[in-house]
Design an enzyme around this catalytic site. Sequence first.
Site, PDB file in Angstrom:
ATOM      1  N   ASP A  41       0.784  -1.255   0.139  1.00 18.44           N
ATOM      2  CA  ASP A  41       0.255   0.008   0.095  1.00 18.44           C
ATOM      3  C   ASP A  41       0.803   1.217   0.107  1.00 18.44           C
ATOM      4  OD1 ASP A  41       0.975  -0.033   2.661  1.00 18.44           O
ATOM      5  OD2 ASP A  41      -0.960  -0.777   3.390  1.00 18.44           O
TER       6      ASP A  41
ATOM      7  N   GLU B 226      -0.345  -9.034  -1.510  1.00 13.18           N
ATOM      8  CA  GLU B 226      -1.065  -8.603  -0.334  1.00 13.18           C
ATOM      9  C   GLU B 226      -2.051  -7.799  -0.553  1.00 13.18           C
ATOM     10  OE1 GLU B 226       1.194  -7.965   3.785  1.00 13.18           O
ATOM     11  OE2 GLU B 226       0.684  -5.780   2.846  1.00 13.18           O
TER      12      GLU B 226
ATOM     13  N   GLU C 139      -2.161   5.096   2.924  1.00 15.66           N
ATOM     14  CA  GLU C 139      -2.087   3.474   2.403  1.00 15.66           C
ATOM     15  C   GLU C 139      -3.551   3.059   2.064  1.00 15.66           C
ATOM     16  OE1 GLU C 139       1.525   4.447   4.813  1.00 15.66           O
ATOM     17  OE2 GLU C 139      -0.388   5.085   5.218  1.00 15.66           O
TER      18      GLU C 139
ATOM     19  N   HIS D 213       5.837   5.432  13.443  1.00 18.37           N
ATOM     20  CA  HIS D 213       5.973   6.325  12.539  1.00 18.37           C
ATOM     21  C   HIS D 213       4.922   6.645  11.644  1.00 18.37           C
ATOM     22  CE1 HIS D 213       6.053   2.284  10.332  1.00 18.37           C
ATOM     23  NE2 HIS D 213       5.713   3.008   9.450  1.00 18.37           N
TER      24      HIS D 213
ATOM     25  N   ARG E 101       2.322   8.390   9.294  1.00 19.91           N
ATOM     26  CA  ARG E 101       2.115   9.677   8.821  1.00 19.91           C
ATOM     27  C   ARG E 101       1.062  10.513   9.738  1.00 19.91           C
ATOM     28  NH1 ARG E 101       4.066  12.141   4.055  1.00 19.91           N
ATOM     29  NH2 ARG E 101       4.823  10.021   3.564  1.00 19.91           N
TER      30      ARG E 101
ATOM     31  N   HIS F 193      12.317   5.672  13.457  1.00 24.91           N
ATOM     32  CA  HIS F 193      12.251   5.928  11.995  1.00 24.91           C
ATOM     33  C   HIS F 193      13.417   7.075  11.500  1.00 24.91           C
ATOM     34  CE1 HIS F 193      10.187   6.660   8.038  1.00 24.91           C
ATOM     35  NE2 HIS F 193       9.795   5.430   8.103  1.00 24.91           N
TER      36      HIS F 193
END
Length: 378
Positions: A98, A120, A134, A207, A209, A240
């Site tokens: 994604d 996936e 995503e 991490h 967004r 990250h």
Amino acid sequence: MSKKKIMCVFGTRPEAIKICPLILEMKKRSSLDVIVCVTAQHRQMLDQVLQTFGVIPDYDLNIMQNRQTLFDITAAVLNGIKDVLEEVRPNVVLVHGDTSTTFVTALACFYLRIPVGHVEAGLRTYNIFSPYPEEFNREAVSIICRYNFAPTSLARDNLLREGRNPANIYVTGNTVIDAMRHTVRSDYTHPVLDWVGDNKLIFITAHRRENLGEPLHRMFRAIRRVLEEHPDCRAVYPIHMNPAVREVAEAEFRGCDHIRIIEPIDVIDCHNFEARSFLCLTDSGGIQEECPSYGVPVLVMRDTTERPEGVEAGTLRLVGTDEEMIYHHFSMLLEDKTEYDRMSHACNPYGDGHACERIADILEGKVYSPWELPKGWC
């Protein structure tokens, strides 16, 4: 007979972990010509995984730039991948999951009328902003795909409800389980594990967004409070590369002796840390699939998950980003043995370690046996 050209395009560490075992499996097949293209949406973290699996890209777009935005990534991938696709003219392009690399590559293939295989496929939250971006990426890719490699029957059902062609959907299991067969070692050692010693290892990743800013502050404050109240715990946080994540971690964890913030670790370190953890707190995706294999409970610091199989099996729990909610559930698992034991039963509903073989068989035109969760396993 000419070989079937299969191009794999990916750009981040999580994609690489899950697609490199598939690349290695396909390279064993004499009927397949495998071409690897990386966008390097993440540079250093991607390279670690490539080195671990011994995968050498045929093409490297090297798009990463400091503090890159979604606009930067989208434009760079779209402009860069066009020339590669036109030069190679693959029979099928495989993308994973994604990411922005996945969405933009699929879009470029659509423009050039090149068939796409989505590894996936079918994971959904049905909240287009969670996770962001995503959820949009994977829903959009499903519109384009010729091959939907769904990891579970639930992912297949999502695709069917959306009207996808049943003949194009294949339940394969998740390739991350295949990857773990290459990485987890009984004799593994690491200096950070020596620091943990006989204490309970708490493994942290954070991490996303959509969690940047105040949600991340709340998450980290809750974790620190629990760690300071439980001196028998040691937390390890491979941080990250995003500067925005590092700024919050520095602000909230400064002076806390019970947490060790380390630089990003390679996939072998990551999987072996997970296998030795008491529990995990995360906002990522792959760890939700990996930790159940080790009987490690996972607190998912998100409001939604596209991996509800783990929630149903009892090894995952959604705790959101509210400080008190995270504090409550984290503390409970440390203090209530019955509750911990209930979550820590080893059950992985995501595959049996043969997903890559199934996908390679499908691409070769062979009959495959779909992955099914054995009855009574969870």
